[in-house]
Design an enzyme around this catalytic site. Structure first.
Site, PDB file in Angstrom:
ATOM      1  N   TYR A 115     -32.439 -26.246  -8.571  1.00 40.39           N
ATOM      2  CA  TYR A 115     -33.094 -26.710  -7.599  1.00 40.39           C
ATOM      3  C   TYR A 115     -34.121 -27.544  -8.073  1.00 40.39           C
ATOM      4  CZ  TYR A 115     -36.827 -27.442  -4.108  1.00 40.39           C
ATOM      5  OH  TYR A 115     -37.553 -27.673  -3.090  1.00 40.39           O
ATOM      6  N   GLU A 155     -35.925 -33.699  -2.342  1.00 46.10           N
ATOM      7  CA  GLU A 155     -35.421 -32.287  -2.677  1.00 46.10           C
ATOM      8  C   GLU A 155     -34.139 -32.551  -2.923  1.00 46.10           C
ATOM      9  OE1 GLU A 155     -36.429 -28.177  -0.902  1.00 46.10           O
ATOM     10  OE2 GLU A 155     -34.479 -28.984   0.204  1.00 46.10           O
TER      11      GLU A 155
END
Ligand code: ADP
Ligand code: MG
Length: 393
Positions: free
Chosen positions: A109, A197
């Protein structure tokens, strides 16, 4: 402003972030054609909506043949994806992104966000990619690596290296990871983003580091100087009520109460919402028509509030300084000619040309409930809504 995955990938690629080969499709035939263009034997067909968690909502399909790509596209186009991130309304799928399916060894992530409280940019990373960051924070909080970036200095290579090492990446992938981090950071800074992101950032079977998903959001107040970004806006993904209002230059926020509000000035709008609540009702919206509102503008505001099915009574509250009560009254009457109104309407006018405004409303012969003070207006609106509801029951 949010953008789609394929748009974010295109931007990030320009800053050195590696992504799989892919192409956009608006139809099943086009999706099949894209698969041929990309080559290989496995593809992912990805619904393009302004929300994450598409995988769990059925919006991400792995396909083993071009026929399967076409079929998946057929199923997804025109569908409404609904999950926790889209709200109950869901998001319509108008575009698909077809991408080479990549064998995944590990998923990471990576997020870059603006931390307004600290006045810094925050980089958040975790070796638990694939899950949403909220889940990671709940289930594996110890896995999260954080790094604060001083905006005046920018991200330094040593910081990027530190993040790469703390993720436990093999030595061969440290340099590509630094390139990805530096690139994502520069995209964030140079394009006035508030969020980047990449989830997952994947280590592939053949040892490459690829962004398999990408999300970006931008600062609305900076769009005036980022023409190429503001062109990426996709109105089909926004709340239709708020979008229509924005296109008409009105400040509008949809709420879930019953009393529709048309007010000039944000402060007065807030006070009016409080007074409605105090009188026992709930506002259906926040609406500021602004100062110097012409009759046309009032009429537009009126139509917008009337189109909201939740609204069961309307309260117009105008304190005219720059505004003129007679113009507002003319706007209300103009709107009533075009919209068939079966709801109680309470109007409170004060300030410039108030007598002329009230006279216009009275002379119209319409069943408008006039109020003198804000408290009176709120009480009358709530009472009218209650009476209307009882009548219907
Ligand atoms: P979302 O986060 O909206 O669910 P993603 O793009 O992250 O959508 O896709 C969900 C999952 O599908 C990813 O975590 C990844 O495991 C897999 N995936 C996505 N793109 C690819 C790709 N190009 N190749 C292989 N797997 C993929
Ligand atoms: Mg994702």
């Amino acid at each position: 402003m949010d953008i789609h995955e394929y748009q974010a990938k295109e931007l990030l690629q320009q800053f050195g972030v590696m992504v799989p080969r892919g192409g956009l499709a608006y139809s099943p035939e086009q999706a099949r054609y894209r698969a041929h263009e990309i080559g290989g034997e496995r593809w992912v067909v990805k619904a393009q909506v302004h929300a994450g968690g598409r995988g769990k909502a059925g919006g991400i399909r792995i396909c083993e043949s071009d026929g399967a790509v076409e079929e998946a596209a057929e199923e997804l186009l025109g569908k409404r994806l609904v999950n926790a991130q889209t709200g109950t309304r869901g998001r319509i799928v108008n575009r698909l992104y077809v991408e080479a399916a990549t064998p995944i060894e590990r998923e990471f992530y990576l997020g870059i966000v603006l931390d307004r409280a600290k006045e810094q940019i925050s980089v958040v990373a975790s070796p638990e990619g694939g899950m949403e960051i909220e889940e990671i924070a709940q289930q594996r909080p110890d896995s999260i690596v954080r790094c604060a970036i001083e905006p005046a200095v920018g991200m330094q290579e040593f910081q990027a290296r530190e993040i790469a090492f703390s993720l436990g990446l093999p030595s061969t992938l440290i340099a590509p990871a630094v390139k990805t981090l530096m690139g994502a950071y520069r995209a964030f800074r140079d394009l006035d983003a508030v969020m980047v992101e990449i989830n997952p950032l994947a280590v592939t079977g053949d040892g490459r580091l690829l962004a398999l998903d990408a999300k970006m959001a931008f600062d609305d107040n900076a769009l005036f100087r980022r023409a190429s970004i503001s062109e990426l806006r996709d109105k089909s993904q926004e709340d239709p009520r708020e979008m229509q209002a924005a296109d008409r230059g009105l400040s509008y926020v949809g709420l879930d109460g019953q009393i529709g509000c048309i007010i000039n000035g944000a402060g007065l709008a807030m006070a009016t919402m409080d007074m409605i609540q105090h009188a026992g009702g709930r506002p259906a919206n926040f609406m500021d028509i602004g100062g110097g509102a012409s009759p046309e503008r009032v009429a537009k505001a009126f139509r917008l509030v009337c189109n909201d099915a939740n609204v069961q009574a309307i309260l117009v509250n105008i304190f005219a300084g720059i505004n003129r009560c007679d113009w507002v009254a003319a706007g209300i009457l103009q709107a009533l000619e075009k919209v068939e109104l079966n709801l109680p309407l309470v109007v409170r006018l004060a300030g410039t040309k108030v007598e002329a405004g009230k006279a216009l409303l009275r002379a119209s012969g319409r069943p408008i409930i006039m109020a003198d003070t804000l408290a009176d207006a709120a009480d009358q609106a709530v009472a009218a809504w209650r009476a209307a509801t009882e009548n219907r029951a």
